[in-house]
Structure formats: C-alpha cells, structure tokens
Design a protein around this motif. Structure first.
Motif, mmCIF file in Angstrom:
data_model
loop_
_atom_site.group_PDB
_atom_site.id
_atom_site.type_symbol
_atom_site.label_atom_id
_atom_site.label_comp_id
_atom_site.label_asym_id
_atom_site.label_seq_id
_atom_site.Cartn_x
_atom_site.Cartn_y
_atom_site.Cartn_z
ATOM 1 N N ASN A 68 27.478 45.440 128.356
ATOM 2 C CA ASN A 68 26.111 44.958 128.517
ATOM 3 C C ASN A 68 25.978 43.546 127.948
ATOM 4 O O ASN A 68 25.412 42.655 128.599
ATOM 5 C CB ASN A 68 25.135 45.917 127.839
ATOM 6 C CG ASN A 68 23.705 45.527 128.053
ATOM 7 O OD1 ASN A 68 23.345 44.937 129.066
ATOM 8 N ND2 ASN A 68 22.857 45.855 127.098
ATOM 9 N N TYR A 69 26.487 43.354 126.766
ATOM 10 C CA TYR A 69 26.417 42.052 126.106
ATOM 11 C C TYR A 69 27.165 40.981 126.913
ATOM 12 O O TYR A 69 26.668 39.869 127.117
ATOM 13 C CB TYR A 69 26.999 42.180 124.699
ATOM 14 C CG TYR A 69 26.944 40.937 123.879
ATOM 15 C CD1 TYR A 69 25.759 40.512 123.312
ATOM 16 C CD2 TYR A 69 28.092 40.181 123.646
ATOM 17 C CE1 TYR A 69 25.695 39.366 122.535
ATOM 18 C CE2 TYR A 69 28.042 39.042 122.876
ATOM 19 C CZ TYR A 69 26.847 38.641 122.330
ATOM 20 O OH TYR A 69 26.794 37.511 121.564
ATOM 21 N N ALA A 72 23.967 34.234 131.590
ATOM 22 C CA ALA A 72 23.404 33.071 130.897
ATOM 23 C C ALA A 72 24.279 31.839 131.108
ATOM 24 O O ALA A 72 23.763 30.724 131.241
ATOM 25 C CB ALA A 72 23.258 33.368 129.409
ATOM 26 N N MET A 73 25.593 32.023 131.152
ATOM 27 C CA MET A 73 26.503 30.905 131.402
ATOM 28 C C MET A 73 26.298 30.345 132.804
ATOM 29 O O MET A 73 26.352 29.139 133.002
ATOM 30 C CB MET A 73 27.967 31.349 131.238
ATOM 31 C CG MET A 73 28.377 31.561 129.819
ATOM 32 S SD MET A 73 30.039 32.263 129.568
ATOM 33 C CE MET A 73 31.020 31.615 130.862
ATOM 34 N N GLU A 74 26.074 31.228 133.763
ATOM 35 C CA GLU A 74 25.907 30.788 135.147
ATOM 36 C C GLU A 74 24.576 30.076 135.366
ATOM 37 O O GLU A 74 24.471 29.224 136.241
ATOM 38 C CB GLU A 74 26.019 31.983 136.088
ATOM 39 C CG GLU A 74 27.405 32.574 136.132
ATOM 40 C CD GLU A 74 27.477 33.865 136.915
ATOM 41 O OE1 GLU A 74 26.422 34.500 137.127
ATOM 42 O OE2 GLU A 74 28.591 34.240 137.313
ATOM 43 N N LEU A 130 38.262 41.769 124.926
ATOM 44 C CA LEU A 130 37.042 41.258 125.547
ATOM 45 C C LEU A 130 36.126 40.635 124.500
ATOM 46 O O LEU A 130 35.554 39.564 124.721
ATOM 47 C CB LEU A 130 36.319 42.382 126.293
ATOM 48 C CG LEU A 130 35.087 41.987 127.090
ATOM 49 C CD1 LEU A 130 35.421 40.936 128.139
ATOM 50 C CD2 LEU A 130 34.484 43.215 127.758
ATOM 51 N N ASN A 131 36.003 41.272 123.364
ATOM 52 C CA ASN A 131 35.140 40.751 122.308
ATOM 53 C C ASN A 131 35.656 39.405 121.784
ATOM 54 O O ASN A 131 34.863 38.510 121.475
ATOM 55 C CB ASN A 131 35.031 41.754 121.164
ATOM 56 C CG ASN A 131 33.920 41.414 120.213
ATOM 57 O OD1 ASN A 131 32.897 40.858 120.598
ATOM 58 N ND2 ASN A 131 34.117 41.734 118.960
#
Length: 163
Positions: free
Chosen positions: A46-47, A54-56, A114-115
């Motif tokens: 989810n994060y 947000a990056m896009e 991933l983190n």
C-alpha cells in the motif's frame, strides 16, 4: 520394580515421538509466523503503490527521480506482488500436513528488498535540493537593462502632506 521398563525404553520412545512431531511443529510455527509478515507486506504494498503514484504525479521540471529509479521501483514492486500472489495461491492449495511453500525467511527478504528501495527514494526526496527554474537569457538581460530609478523621498514633503 520388576515389570516396569527401564529409562532407556522411555528415552527411545520419546525420541521417536520427537522425530514424528518435529515436522508437524515446524509447519505450525511457520504458518503462525507468516500471518504478521503477510500483514506487513500488504502494508508495504500500500505504501509503495502510493509512493509510486506520487512520483508519477510530479511535474517534469520538479522531478527529482531519474527514469531508471522510477522504472526500478515499479519493476521491483510488480515482481514482489507477483511473487507474493503466486506463493500465497500455492500455499492455499496445500493440505495441512504438507510442508509450506511460503517461508518466513523468503517473505522477510522480499519485504527488506522492497523497503530498502522505497527508503532510498524517500531519503533522496528529503535531501534533494529544488531545481532552479530555467530563465531565458533575454528576460534576464531585459531586467538588467531596465533600471528605472525611484527618486528619493524628501522627509519634509511627507510631513507637509499630512498637515
């Protein structure tokens, strides 16, 4: 005590029971450990998906991430989600007495990988300096040539205006 077996008989039976129960207890522990890790990975998904969106959204002129970084995080996210879905599906198809496919160590490795990428990009955003807006040379020259002077204000004239 004559009819009772010796301690070695009990030790032998206990060892046999341990050998029989060991795989069963291991499966129980693995399945119990998976539940909180699955919750953690879902929260990370989810994060990460929110972070990617947000990056896009960032405009091209204020984008602090390179195209390689954006592509890498998207691929890692998609790969991790695909791995989780396939192993969870295989895990659900197993019988209770079969060894689990989804191992806690593998799940922890995926979460950490991933983190780590998300945290790297997040730290980059925290430490990034904003880009200076591009100014045309003509505009800067025009501003340099446009030197209008404001005459100095006489303090005595200010006092007379109020009288």
């Amino acid at each position: 005590m004559e009819g009772e077996p010796g301690p070695e008989v009990f030790d032998e039976r206990r060892e046999k029971l341990k050998a029989i129960c060991r795989p069963w207890l291991l499966r129980v522990r693995i399945r119990r450990d998976i539940v909180p890790l699955m919750k953690d990975i879902e929260e990370l998904f989810n994060y990460t998906s929110t972070f990617i969106k947000a990056m896009e959204i960032l405009p091209e002129d204020t984008q602090i991430y390179t195209e390689v970084e954006i592509t890498k995080i998207k691929e890692l996210y998609a790969e991790t989600v695909e791995w989780k879905n396939t192993t969870a599906k295989a895990e659900a198809a197993l019988k209770p007495y079969e060894d689990p496919v989804l191992k806690p160590d593998e799940l922890k490795q995926k979460i950490v990988g991933l983190n780590r990428e998300v945290q790297y990009l997040l730290n980059k955003a925290k430490t990034a300096k904003p880009k200076k807006p591009k100014t045309d040379k003509k505009k800067s020259e025009k501003k340099a040539n446009d030197t209008t002077t404001i005459p100095p204000v006489d303090k005595t004239e200010i006092g007379r205006a109020h009288v």
